[in-house]
Design a protein around this motif. Sequence first.
Motif, PDB file in Angstrom:
ATOM      1  N   ARG A 187       0.832  -1.205   0.000  1.00 26.32           N
ATOM      2  CA  ARG A 187       0.000   0.000   0.000  1.00 26.32           C
ATOM      3  C   ARG A 187       0.866   1.254   0.000  1.00 26.32           C
ATOM      4  O   ARG A 187       0.562   2.228  -0.696  1.00 26.32           O
ATOM      5  CB  ARG A 187      -0.913  -0.007   1.224  1.00 26.32           C
TER       6      ARG A 187
ATOM      7  N   LEU B 274       2.253   1.689  -3.530  1.00 31.10           N
ATOM      8  CA  LEU B 274       1.243   2.209  -4.459  1.00 31.10           C
ATOM      9  C   LEU B 274       0.923   3.668  -4.162  1.00 31.10           C
ATOM     10  O   LEU B 274       0.722   4.467  -5.078  1.00 31.10           O
ATOM     11  CB  LEU B 274      -0.025   1.359  -4.376  1.00 31.10           C
ATOM     12  N   SER B 275       0.884   3.997  -2.863  1.00 33.23           N
ATOM     13  CA  SER B 275       0.620   5.389  -2.499  1.00 33.23           C
ATOM     14  C   SER B 275       1.741   6.299  -2.983  1.00 33.23           C
ATOM     15  O   SER B 275       1.487   7.416  -3.475  1.00 33.23           O
ATOM     16  CB  SER B 275       0.461   5.508  -0.983  1.00 33.23           C
TER      17      SER B 275
ATOM     18  N   LEU C 190       3.645   5.728  -5.567  1.00 29.87           N
ATOM     19  CA  LEU C 190       3.519   5.835  -7.024  1.00 29.87           C
ATOM     20  C   LEU C 190       2.442   6.844  -7.410  1.00 29.87           C
ATOM     21  O   LEU C 190       2.629   7.647  -8.338  1.00 29.87           O
ATOM     22  CB  LEU C 190       3.198   4.465  -7.625  1.00 29.87           C
ATOM     23  N   GLU C 191       1.307   6.794  -6.718  1.00 34.38           N
ATOM     24  CA  GLU C 191       0.243   7.750  -7.010  1.00 34.38           C
ATOM     25  C   GLU C 191       0.692   9.178  -6.710  1.00 34.38           C
ATOM     26  O   GLU C 191       0.410  10.101  -7.481  1.00 34.38           O
ATOM     27  CB  GLU C 191      -0.996   7.400  -6.193  1.00 34.38           C
ATOM     28  N   GLU C 192       1.390   9.335  -5.582  1.00 34.04           N
ATOM     29  CA  GLU C 192       1.876  10.671  -5.228  1.00 34.04           C
ATOM     30  C   GLU C 192       2.896  11.160  -6.252  1.00 34.04           C
ATOM     31  O   GLU C 192       2.887  12.335  -6.654  1.00 34.04           O
ATOM     32  CB  GLU C 192       2.501  10.645  -3.842  1.00 34.04           C
TER      33      GLU C 192
ATOM     34  N   ALA D 275       3.108  10.210  -9.410  1.00 36.84           N
ATOM     35  CA  ALA D 275       2.405  10.528 -10.651  1.00 36.84           C
ATOM     36  C   ALA D 275       1.709  11.882 -10.559  1.00 36.84           C
ATOM     37  O   ALA D 275       1.740  12.682 -11.503  1.00 36.84           O
ATOM     38  CB  ALA D 275       1.394   9.422 -10.973  1.00 36.84           C
ATOM     39  N   ALA D 276       1.073  12.140  -9.405  1.00 41.01           N
ATOM     40  CA  ALA D 276       0.410  13.433  -9.232  1.00 41.01           C
ATOM     41  C   ALA D 276       1.428  14.572  -9.240  1.00 41.01           C
ATOM     42  O   ALA D 276       1.187  15.635  -9.829  1.00 41.01           O
ATOM     43  CB  ALA D 276      -0.389  13.443  -7.929  1.00 41.01           C
TER      44      ALA D 276
END
Length: 386
Positions: A156, A159-160, A162-164, A166-167
């Motif tokens: 988790r 993935l968090s 990676l999302e951060e 990407a943002a």
Amino acid sequence: MVGTFWDWLRGRKPLVDAFFATPVVLLSLPAWLGDAQAVPRLEYLALTAGLVAPLVLRRTFPRTVFAVVALICCVQCVAGVVPIPANMAVLMGLYTVAAGFSFRWGLAAVLTAELGAVMAALRYASGPDDQRSTLLMLSVLVAGVWILGLHIRTRRAYLSSLEERAARLERERDAEVKMAMAAERARIARELHDVVAHNVSVIVVQADGASFAIDTDVGRARQALETISRTGRTALAEMRRLLGVLRESDDAGAYAPQPGVAQLDDLVEQVRSSGLPVTYEVAGSPPDMSEGRQLTVFRIVQEALTNTLKHGGPRVAATVRLRYAGDAVEVQVHDDGRGAAADDGRGHGLAGMRERAAVYGGIVCAQPCPGGGFEVVARIPTDEPA
């Protein structure tokens, strides 16, 4: 539709936790409904409800739920009540704490569960061999659930991140696009200012001369009108070239290249034809310069002569000196006009010259001269930075 359902379900944790607690209830039904029971039905039902009911809030209050379930199991062990299927609730609570909190909380939860495994092995196993095998089996089960929780927590977090990332990259990309657009707008604004201000100033000066000479000197008036026509065509050509860059098609290659130091002779001749005496001097051998640096030199000279035309006053003369000094080119434009009146503080020409020079690490100094007149001095490096 499915995505909307999952979004709706994700916001209702108790409902999801109740769904995942259903298998524990189903595993507990056969022993409760059977005839041979090691635990009385009423006691079995109360113990099962005490262990399963907190699981509805398993992800809402993970540590509290684990503490309650572990305490109930401890009381069960001390009271000598045999294990039942609902005792799996302690493993579910252990997984939730290990997956949702820091390593220290997960370690505390696994040590608590391991203590329960030791108590169960000592309480319910008959002999030393049976106790060791029971403890080993329970310890492996507890460790496996704990490791699974740690793995999920790490995944988790990954993935968090990676999302951060990407943002963040998207925000940086948007910021870079906005900066590039702002820089391009500034560049186009400088080009438009230089093209329009210079050519329109020449046209205005020639039109004024033609209006005064049309009755007394038809030849001079005709010459002024020819200069106006030629200057207008030049302005249109430069505007067409500049605006062609903004087109979406690849037609921009059909337009003339950007002016450089080689076009300074034509610029001086154009200004001379407008009635401003200009002396042009070049010292040194011109080195290889990029088109952008040559354009910067051209625009600085053009803007300085335009200011002389607009603010120098009558009977003004100008001198343009271009000196190539090793790793830099020095530009000096001097006139003997009204001096301080040339800089009224309201125009954008001088600021544009400084911005152009700063792009290539150069400097521009524009100021009135002590004995009268106005002077613009610029130094532009000719070498690209390493």
